[in-house]
Design a protein around this motif. Structure first.
Motif, PDB file in Angstrom:
ATOM      1  N   ASN A 111       0.842  -1.193   0.000  1.00 41.29           N
ATOM      2  CA  ASN A 111       0.000   0.000   0.000  1.00 41.29           C
ATOM      3  C   ASN A 111       0.878   1.244   0.000  1.00 41.29           C
ATOM      4  O   ASN A 111       1.883   1.312   0.718  1.00 41.29           O
ATOM      5  CB  ASN A 111      -0.881   0.036   1.245  1.00 41.29           C
ATOM      6  N   ALA A 112       0.493   2.253  -0.771  1.00 42.17           N
ATOM      7  CA  ALA A 112       1.224   3.513  -0.813  1.00 42.17           C
ATOM      8  C   ALA A 112       0.555   4.514   0.123  1.00 42.17           C
ATOM      9  O   ALA A 112      -0.640   4.794  -0.010  1.00 42.17           O
ATOM     10  CB  ALA A 112       1.265   4.058  -2.229  1.00 42.17           C
ATOM     11  N   LEU A 113       1.330   5.047   1.058  1.00 41.62           N
ATOM     12  CA  LEU A 113       0.868   6.107   1.950  1.00 41.62           C
ATOM     13  C   LEU A 113       1.390   7.411   1.365  1.00 41.62           C
ATOM     14  O   LEU A 113       2.595   7.617   1.253  1.00 41.62           O
ATOM     15  CB  LEU A 113       1.384   5.900   3.366  1.00 41.62           C
ATOM     16  N   GLN A 114       0.500   8.312   1.010  1.00 40.84           N
ATOM     17  CA  GLN A 114       0.846   9.460   0.180  1.00 40.84           C
ATOM     18  C   GLN A 114       0.808  10.769   0.962  1.00 40.84           C
ATOM     19  O   GLN A 114      -0.127  11.028   1.727  1.00 40.84           O
ATOM     20  CB  GLN A 114      -0.127   9.549  -1.001  1.00 40.84           C
ATOM     21  N   VAL A 129      -4.061   7.591   3.157  1.00 41.83           N
ATOM     22  CA  VAL A 129      -4.027   6.143   2.969  1.00 41.83           C
ATOM     23  C   VAL A 129      -5.241   5.770   2.123  1.00 41.83           C
ATOM     24  O   VAL A 129      -6.329   5.518   2.655  1.00 41.83           O
ATOM     25  CB  VAL A 129      -4.038   5.403   4.324  1.00 41.83           C
ATOM     26  N   PRO A 130      -5.098   5.747   0.795  1.00 37.79           N
ATOM     27  CA  PRO A 130      -6.269   5.583  -0.067  1.00 37.79           C
ATOM     28  C   PRO A 130      -7.020   4.280   0.138  1.00 37.79           C
ATOM     29  O   PRO A 130      -8.248   4.238  -0.001  1.00 37.79           O
ATOM     30  CB  PRO A 130      -5.682   5.659  -1.487  1.00 37.79           C
ATOM     31  N   SER A 131      -6.289   3.212   0.474  1.00 33.61           N
ATOM     32  CA  SER A 131      -6.948   1.908   0.550  1.00 33.61           C
ATOM     33  C   SER A 131      -8.005   1.842   1.641  1.00 33.61           C
ATOM     34  O   SER A 131      -8.953   1.058   1.557  1.00 33.61           O
ATOM     35  CB  SER A 131      -5.911   0.801   0.756  1.00 33.61           C
ATOM     36  N   ILE A 132      -7.859   2.660   2.676  1.00 33.06           N
ATOM     37  CA  ILE A 132      -8.860   2.677   3.745  1.00 33.06           C
ATOM     38  C   ILE A 132      -9.481   4.073   3.916  1.00 33.06           C
ATOM     39  O   ILE A 132     -10.208   4.316   4.871  1.00 33.06           O
ATOM     40  CB  ILE A 132      -8.281   2.181   5.089  1.00 33.06           C
ATOM     41  N   ARG A 133      -9.186   4.978   2.990  1.00 35.29           N
ATOM     42  CA  ARG A 133      -9.723   6.340   2.973  1.00 35.29           C
ATOM     43  C   ARG A 133      -9.509   7.051   4.306  1.00 35.29           C
ATOM     44  O   ARG A 133     -10.400   7.679   4.881  1.00 35.29           O
ATOM     45  CB  ARG A 133     -11.195   6.358   2.567  1.00 35.29           C
ATOM     46  N   LEU A 134      -8.257   6.959   4.757  1.00 34.04           N
ATOM     47  CA  LEU A 134      -7.823   7.576   6.007  1.00 34.04           C
ATOM     48  C   LEU A 134      -6.897   8.741   5.697  1.00 34.04           C
ATOM     49  O   LEU A 134      -5.942   8.595   4.926  1.00 34.04           O
ATOM     50  CB  LEU A 134      -7.075   6.551   6.872  1.00 34.04           C
ATOM     51  N   LEU A 135      -7.169   9.896   6.310  1.00 30.62           N
ATOM     52  CA  LEU A 135      -6.215  10.995   6.290  1.00 30.62           C
ATOM     53  C   LEU A 135      -5.745  11.256   7.712  1.00 30.62           C
ATOM     54  O   LEU A 135      -6.556  11.572   8.588  1.00 30.62           O
ATOM     55  CB  LEU A 135      -6.829  12.282   5.721  1.00 30.62           C
ATOM     56  N   VAL A 136      -4.441  11.111   7.919  1.00 29.88           N
ATOM     57  CA  VAL A 136      -3.838  11.535   9.182  1.00 29.88           C
ATOM     58  C   VAL A 136      -3.456  12.992   8.970  1.00 29.88           C
ATOM     59  O   VAL A 136      -2.536  13.304   8.224  1.00 29.88           O
ATOM     60  CB  VAL A 136      -2.630  10.662   9.546  1.00 29.88           C
ATOM     61  N   ALA A 137      -4.194  13.895   9.609  1.00 31.96           N
ATOM     62  CA  ALA A 137      -4.233  15.289   9.187  1.00 31.96           C
ATOM     63  C   ALA A 137      -3.238  16.201   9.883  1.00 31.96           C
ATOM     64  O   ALA A 137      -3.133  17.373   9.511  1.00 31.96           O
ATOM     65  CB  ALA A 137      -5.649  15.840   9.398  1.00 31.96           C
TER      66      ALA A 137
END
Length: 280
Positions: free
Chosen positions: A148-151, A168-176
């Motif tokens: 998985n790519a963390l962008q 984290v697109p695969s789980i639609r998570l943004l660590v903001a």
């Protein structure tokens, strides 16, 4: 084949400041609660941000180790020391983890390290983790975690300059990082000269991603990590901005109105300092 990812959030508790003038209405002067996010696969994990004190880091290291994952990387969202001072302590326990940040954040980290005595240790004597970090640039494809790519998401000025999030697109998570707050009074001391307009643009960028989960850099531990935190952050900024335009009110009246409109929000000290910075 990419592994399924999961995330977990640790919140370092507010810490009492030393020698800080009292906040109106008897609220304590504390540092805001700070979140760290562990993104975990089947075997490996990436941590986003670390807190700053010796006590915080002892708890965080035990928490990270409880997941029994190989920590491959630490990503720092922005340069404020309360989101990275503890990283050297973490690396003593996980020496193979790489530390990543953007070039602008790395430059900010170097400046923050240089001035940590006057900015941090005077308020929290003997509590600040020591040591410097020299983050590596994030690889072009992002940080890899089990396929998985963390962008990196560049957000510009929010509560400080050159802030970022990790998507984290695969789980639609943004660590903001500090672009989003969750039920916690926001730090607006650096909001002059177009800072709020830039922050609104950052929130637009985040909402365009359509995240399901959003982890705020400062949050009430009891609050969910949901996408609604983005709009709540915007509402807080808009309300603060509107109140700065009202004539004839004292700082204390401004403070009381924000406390009324945002009941139960953590760390009123941050609100008071923001008002002192914004209102002559």
């Amino acid at each position: 084949m990419a592994s399924d990812l999961h995330f977990h959030v640790h919140v370092a508790a507010p810490t009492l400041e030393v020698g800080t003038p009292p906040v109106p209405r008897g609220f304590p002067a504390v540092a805001s609660p700070v979140s760290s996010t562990l993104i975990a696969g089947d075997h490996d994990a990436v941590l986003v941000d670390t807190p700053w004190s010796h006590e915080h880091m002892a708890a965080l290291i035990d928490w990270v180790d409880s997941f029994d994952r190989n920590l491959t990387a630490v990503y720092i969202t922005h340069g404020h020391g309360d989101h990275w001072f503890g990283t050297p302590a973490l690396l003593e326990h996980h020496p193979n983890a790489k530390v990543y940040a953007t070039a602008d954040v790395s430059a900010y980290i170097a400046r923050q390290h240089k001035h940590r005595g006057s900015m941090w240790e005077s308020r929290f004597p003997g509590q600040i983790c020591q040591g410097q970090i020299n983050p590596e640039p994030v690889p072009d494809g992002g940080i890899s975690l089990e396929g998985n790519a963390l962008q990196v998401v560049e957000l510009g000025h929010t509560d400080t300059d050159d802030t970022t999030g990790l998507w984290v697109p695969s789980i639609r998570l943004l660590v903001a990082g500090d672009s989003v707050y969750n039920h916690c009074h926001q730090y607006l001391n650096e909001a002059a000269h177009g800072g709020l307009e830039s922050w609104y643009r950052a929130l637009d960028i985040i909402q365009a991603l359509d995240p399901v989960y959003v982890v705020a850099g400062h949050k009430d531990v009891a609050q969910p990590d949901d996408g609604g935190a983005v709009e709540r952050t915007r509402k807080y900024l808009q309300t603060f901005e509107q109140l700065t335009r009202e004539e004839g009110q004292t700082r204390e009246e401004f403070f009381d109105e924000m406390i009324r409109l945002f009941p139960g929000y953590a760390n009123p000290k941050a609100l008071w300092r923001s008002i002192v910075s914004a209102v002559a």
